[in-house]
Design an enzyme around this catalytic site. Structure first.
Site, PDB file in Angstrom:
ATOM      1  N   ASN A  58       9.493   2.818   6.203  1.00 28.47           N
ATOM      2  CA  ASN A  58      10.383   1.680   6.391  1.00 28.47           C
ATOM      3  C   ASN A  58      11.716   2.187   6.934  1.00 28.47           C
ATOM      4  O   ASN A  58      12.262   3.174   6.436  1.00 28.47           O
ATOM      5  CB  ASN A  58      10.602   0.960   5.053  1.00 28.47           C
ATOM      6  N   GLY A  78      13.040  -2.838   5.423  1.00 27.10           N
ATOM      7  CA  GLY A  78      12.845  -2.812   3.973  1.00 27.10           C
ATOM      8  C   GLY A  78      13.111  -1.464   3.342  1.00 27.10           C
ATOM      9  O   GLY A  78      12.660  -1.191   2.233  1.00 27.10           O
ATOM     10  N   SER A  87      14.888   1.139   1.200  1.00 24.32           N
ATOM     11  CA  SER A  87      15.844   1.071   0.079  1.00 24.32           C
ATOM     12  C   SER A  87      16.425   2.438  -0.273  1.00 24.32           C
ATOM     13  O   SER A  87      17.472   2.510  -0.908  1.00 24.32           O
ATOM     14  CB  SER A  87      15.188   0.446  -1.156  1.00 24.32           C
ATOM     15  N   HIS A 137       5.279   6.405   2.969  1.00 22.84           N
ATOM     16  CA  HIS A 137       4.472   5.901   1.864  1.00 22.84           C
ATOM     17  C   HIS A 137       3.006   6.146   2.215  1.00 22.84           C
ATOM     18  O   HIS A 137       2.558   5.754   3.299  1.00 22.84           O
ATOM     19  CB  HIS A 137       4.649   4.389   1.696  1.00 22.84           C
ATOM     20  N   HIS A 173      11.082   8.922   4.256  1.00 20.30           N
ATOM     21  CA  HIS A 173       9.891   9.079   3.416  1.00 20.30           C
ATOM     22  C   HIS A 173       8.749   8.273   3.997  1.00 20.30           C
ATOM     23  O   HIS A 173       8.968   7.180   4.528  1.00 20.30           O
ATOM     24  CB  HIS A 173      10.158   8.656   1.963  1.00 20.30           C
TER      25      HIS A 173
HETATM   26  P1  AMP Z   1      11.645   2.209   0.616  1.00 23.87           P
HETATM   27  O1  AMP Z   1      11.898   0.862   0.023  1.00 23.87           O
HETATM   28  O2  AMP Z   1      10.700   2.210   1.768  1.00 23.87           O
HETATM   29  O3  AMP Z   1      12.941   2.930   0.912  1.00 23.87           O
HETATM   30  O4  AMP Z   1      10.881   3.029  -0.497  1.00 23.87           O
HETATM   31  C1  AMP Z   1      11.522   3.652  -1.568  1.00 23.87           C
HETATM   32  C2  AMP Z   1      10.496   3.876  -2.629  1.00 23.87           C
HETATM   33  O5  AMP Z   1      10.992   4.865  -3.509  1.00 23.87           O
HETATM   34  C3  AMP Z   1      10.163   2.646  -3.482  1.00 23.87           C
HETATM   35  O6  AMP Z   1       8.768   2.361  -3.370  1.00 23.87           O
HETATM   36  C4  AMP Z   1      10.564   3.068  -4.890  1.00 23.87           C
HETATM   37  O7  AMP Z   1       9.691   2.575  -5.868  1.00 23.87           O
HETATM   38  C5  AMP Z   1      10.521   4.579  -4.796  1.00 23.87           C
HETATM   39  N1  AMP Z   1      11.366   5.327  -5.711  1.00 23.87           N
HETATM   40  C6  AMP Z   1      12.697   5.142  -5.935  1.00 23.87           C
HETATM   41  N2  AMP Z   1      13.153   6.057  -6.802  1.00 23.87           N
HETATM   42  C7  AMP Z   1      12.103   6.847  -7.118  1.00 23.87           C
HETATM   43  C8  AMP Z   1      11.933   7.979  -7.966  1.00 23.87           C
HETATM   44  N3  AMP Z   1      12.959   8.503  -8.653  1.00 23.87           N
HETATM   45  N4  AMP Z   1      10.699   8.550  -8.055  1.00 23.87           N
HETATM   46  C9  AMP Z   1       9.666   8.038  -7.361  1.00 23.87           C
HETATM   47  N5  AMP Z   1       9.764   6.971  -6.531  1.00 23.87           N
HETATM   48  C10 AMP Z   1      10.956   6.390  -6.427  1.00 23.87           C
END
Ligand code: AMP
Length: 114
Positions: free
Chosen positions: A87, A93, A95, A102, A100
């Site tokens: 993302n 989307g 966050s 997925h 990263h």
């Molecule tokens: P995005 O919204 O594409 O930026 O994805 C960020 C992802 O990171 C989300 O699916 C969160 O659930 C995940 N996330 C956030 N903090 C952590 C953490 N400390 N360990 C594992 N996953 C995390």
């Protein structure tokens, strides 16, 4: 390492994560809020804010991310298929502002995503 970046802290071992794969370029760990039975995040150890900010010099890292996702999909038994997605920015989307991918699998993933 970027200050106050949660994924940089995971990569440095300063914050715990359920790590499933690590090499010189990347670290992969389970998402804390899984959107599918298998939901793994594959991140570069280098702080790259998003794919938009990646440069030609990052090509090895980008390759390592994708190869790690494919290897993990095999290791996790996702022979029926899976999705690798990143993302970017607000409309994408994103966050967490650290690149990263997925890796999602273990259920039938619909298309298009919401
Ligand atoms: P995005 O919204 O594409 O930026 O994805 C960020 C992802 O990171 C989300 O699916 C969160 O659930 C995940 N996330 C956030 N903090 C952590 C953490 N400390 N360990 C594992 N996953 C995390």
């Amino acid at each position: 390492m970027a200050q106050d970046c949660i994924f940089c802290k995971i990569a440095a071992g300063d914050i715990e994560a359920d790590v499933v794969l690590e090499n010189d370029h990347i670290i992969a760990f389970r998402d804390t809020h899984p959107a599918a039975p298998t939901h793994i995040l594959v991140i570069p150890k280098k702080h790259i804010p998003s794919l938009t900010k990646a440069e030609l010099a990052d090509v090895d890292v980008l390759g390592a991310l994708q190869l790690a996702a494919a290897r993990l999909a095999q290791e996790q038994g996702l022979e029926n298929g899976y999705r690798v997605v990143t993302n970017c920015g607000e409309d994408g989307g994103q966050s967490v502002p650290h690149l990263h991918y997925h890796l999602l699998g273990g259920r039938n993933l619909t298309w298009p995503p919401g």
